[in-house]
Design an enzyme around this catalytic site. Structure first.
Site, PDB file in Angstrom:
ATOM      1  N   GLU A  96     -17.561  36.506  19.372  1.00  0.00           N
ATOM      2  CA  GLU A  96     -18.033  35.054  18.601  1.00  0.00           C
ATOM      3  C   GLU A  96     -16.319  34.938  18.218  1.00  0.00           C
ATOM      4  O   GLU A  96     -16.042  35.044  17.215  1.00  0.00           O
ATOM      5  CB  GLU A  96     -19.247  34.485  18.629  1.00  0.00           C
ATOM      6  N   ASP A  97     -16.443  33.887  17.966  1.00  0.00           N
ATOM      7  CA  ASP A  97     -14.945  33.193  17.067  1.00  0.00           C
ATOM      8  C   ASP A  97     -15.671  33.376  15.897  1.00  0.00           C
ATOM      9  O   ASP A  97     -15.194  32.944  14.524  1.00  0.00           O
ATOM     10  CB  ASP A  97     -14.446  32.027  17.815  1.00  0.00           C
ATOM     11  N   ASP A 100     -21.646  29.441  13.271  1.00  0.00           N
ATOM     12  CA  ASP A 100     -21.587  27.764  12.663  1.00  0.00           C
ATOM     13  C   ASP A 100     -23.055  27.275  12.515  1.00  0.00           C
ATOM     14  O   ASP A 100     -23.638  28.191  11.480  1.00  0.00           O
ATOM     15  CB  ASP A 100     -20.526  27.426  13.533  1.00  0.00           C
ATOM     16  N   PHE A 149     -13.430  22.347   8.758  1.00  0.00           N
ATOM     17  CA  PHE A 149     -13.233  22.659  10.431  1.00  0.00           C
ATOM     18  C   PHE A 149     -12.279  23.201  10.593  1.00  0.00           C
ATOM     19  O   PHE A 149     -11.197  23.347   9.825  1.00  0.00           O
ATOM     20  CB  PHE A 149     -13.337  21.037  10.709  1.00  0.00           C
ATOM     21  N   ARG A 162      -5.991  26.380  19.668  1.00  0.00           N
ATOM     22  CA  ARG A 162      -5.903  27.266  20.039  1.00  0.00           C
ATOM     23  C   ARG A 162      -4.676  28.272  19.689  1.00  0.00           C
ATOM     24  O   ARG A 162      -5.324  29.337  20.063  1.00  0.00           O
ATOM     25  CB  ARG A 162      -6.671  27.790  21.370  1.00  0.00           C
TER      26      ARG A 162
HETATM   27  P1  IMP Z   1     -22.553  27.267  16.837  1.00  0.00           P
HETATM   28  O1  IMP Z   1     -23.485  27.186  17.995  1.00  0.00           O
HETATM   29  O2  IMP Z   1     -22.410  26.009  15.699  1.00  0.00           O
HETATM   30  O3  IMP Z   1     -23.295  28.134  16.010  1.00  0.00           O
HETATM   31  O4  IMP Z   1     -20.887  26.707  16.812  1.00  0.00           O
HETATM   32  C1  IMP Z   1     -20.503  28.374  17.445  1.00  0.00           C
HETATM   33  C2  IMP Z   1     -18.747  27.166  18.223  1.00  0.00           C
HETATM   34  O5  IMP Z   1     -19.076  25.551  17.630  1.00  0.00           O
HETATM   35  C3  IMP Z   1     -18.186  27.765  17.996  1.00  0.00           C
HETATM   36  O6  IMP Z   1     -18.068  28.786  19.551  1.00  0.00           O
HETATM   37  C4  IMP Z   1     -16.266  26.491  18.051  1.00  0.00           C
HETATM   38  O7  IMP Z   1     -16.355  26.618  19.311  1.00  0.00           O
HETATM   39  C5  IMP Z   1     -17.384  26.201  17.797  1.00  0.00           C
HETATM   40  N1  IMP Z   1     -17.314  25.333  16.307  1.00  0.00           N
HETATM   41  C6  IMP Z   1     -17.477  25.882  15.140  1.00  0.00           C
HETATM   42  N2  IMP Z   1     -17.328  25.380  14.580  1.00  0.00           N
HETATM   43  C7  IMP Z   1     -16.514  25.136  14.210  1.00  0.00           C
HETATM   44  C8  IMP Z   1     -15.064  25.168  14.087  1.00  0.00           C
HETATM   45  O8  IMP Z   1     -14.491  24.990  11.791  1.00  0.00           O
HETATM   46  N3  IMP Z   1     -13.366  24.809  14.480  1.00  0.00           N
HETATM   47  C9  IMP Z   1     -13.431  24.573  15.594  1.00  0.00           C
HETATM   48  N4  IMP Z   1     -14.811  25.619  15.856  1.00  0.00           N
HETATM   49  C10 IMP Z   1     -15.639  25.708  16.054  1.00  0.00           C
HETATM   50 MG    MG Z   2     -15.049  25.344  21.046  1.00  0.00          MG
END
Ligand code: IMP
Ligand code: MG
Length: 176
Positions: A96-97, A100, A149, A162
């Site tokens: 995963e990227d 968060d 962010f 992207r």
């Molecule tokens: P989580 O479920 O809150 O952990 O979020 C994961 C997803 O939120 C990632 O796969 C991203 O697509 C998006 N995301 C979270 N933080 C960022 C950020 O700083 N920039 C861009 N996308 C983010």
């Molecule tokens: Mg995203």
């Protein structure tokens, strides 16, 4: 919306760190033919570079999970694409990227284990521990970052940026 002029993490630093992660993963998954599972769309760029630096064999499948609208986490995770390979008994490495709030990866992990995976581990390029809502940690982390962010190298803001080769912050941004 403008991105930072200077990258937060350069393309060269990303490439160097990916080499280290690939070495760790190759050691840990030797002889067990893991399934590498990039999470679309953001994880695709990182996974493509990471997988090409493994020293072991892996199969590849895809999953799409969404928990975000713009900069606000919606709090729910929806799967719009699921792996095609049977996962029962397989060792799944979720790629995963960014980690968060943890909601997306926790949901993907649960889904893999429910599908009968022998193990499910997480590899993320970026970790933002300050934002965690669900208790979640990744076995493999490229970089731990502060609460910015970020965009680029797969990460988007409303589908933009992207394609950038490095990680940038958004100017004037503040995650909600
Ligand atoms: P989580 O479920 O809150 O952990 O979020 C994961 C997803 O939120 C990632 O796969 C991203 O697509 C998006 N995301 C979270 N933080 C960022 C950020 O700083 N920039 C861009 N996308 C983010
Ligand atoms: Mg995203």
């Amino acid at each position: 919306m403008q991105i930072s002029r200077e990258p937060l993490i350069s393309a060269a630093a990303i490439a160097e760190r990916i080499g280290e992660l690939a070495a760790d993963i190759s050691r840990d998954y030797a002889n067990c033919l893991p399934v590498a599972l990039p999470v679309l769309k953001g994880g695709l760029f990182f996974a493509a570079d990471l997988l090409r630096r493994l020293h072991i064999e892996a199969t590849v499948d895809l999953i799409r999970a969404r928990s975000y609208a713009g900069r606000l986490s919606s709090g729910t995770v929806e799967f719009t694409f699921l792996p095609e390979q049977p996962l029962r008994g397989r060792h799944v490495l979720i790629i995963e990227d960014i980690l968060d709030t943890g909601r997306t990866t926790a949901a993907v992990m649960d889904r893999m284990l429910a599908a009968g995976a022998a193990s499910a581990e997480l590899c993320v390029l970026l970790d933002k521990p300050a934002r965690r809502v669900v208790p979640m940690s990744a076995k493999y982390v490229g970089f731990t970052i502060d609460d910015h962010f970020v965009v680029g190298y797969g990460l988007d803001f409303e589908e933009r940026f992207r394609h950038l080769p490095a990680i940038h912050t958004l100017d004037g941004e503040r995650p909600a």
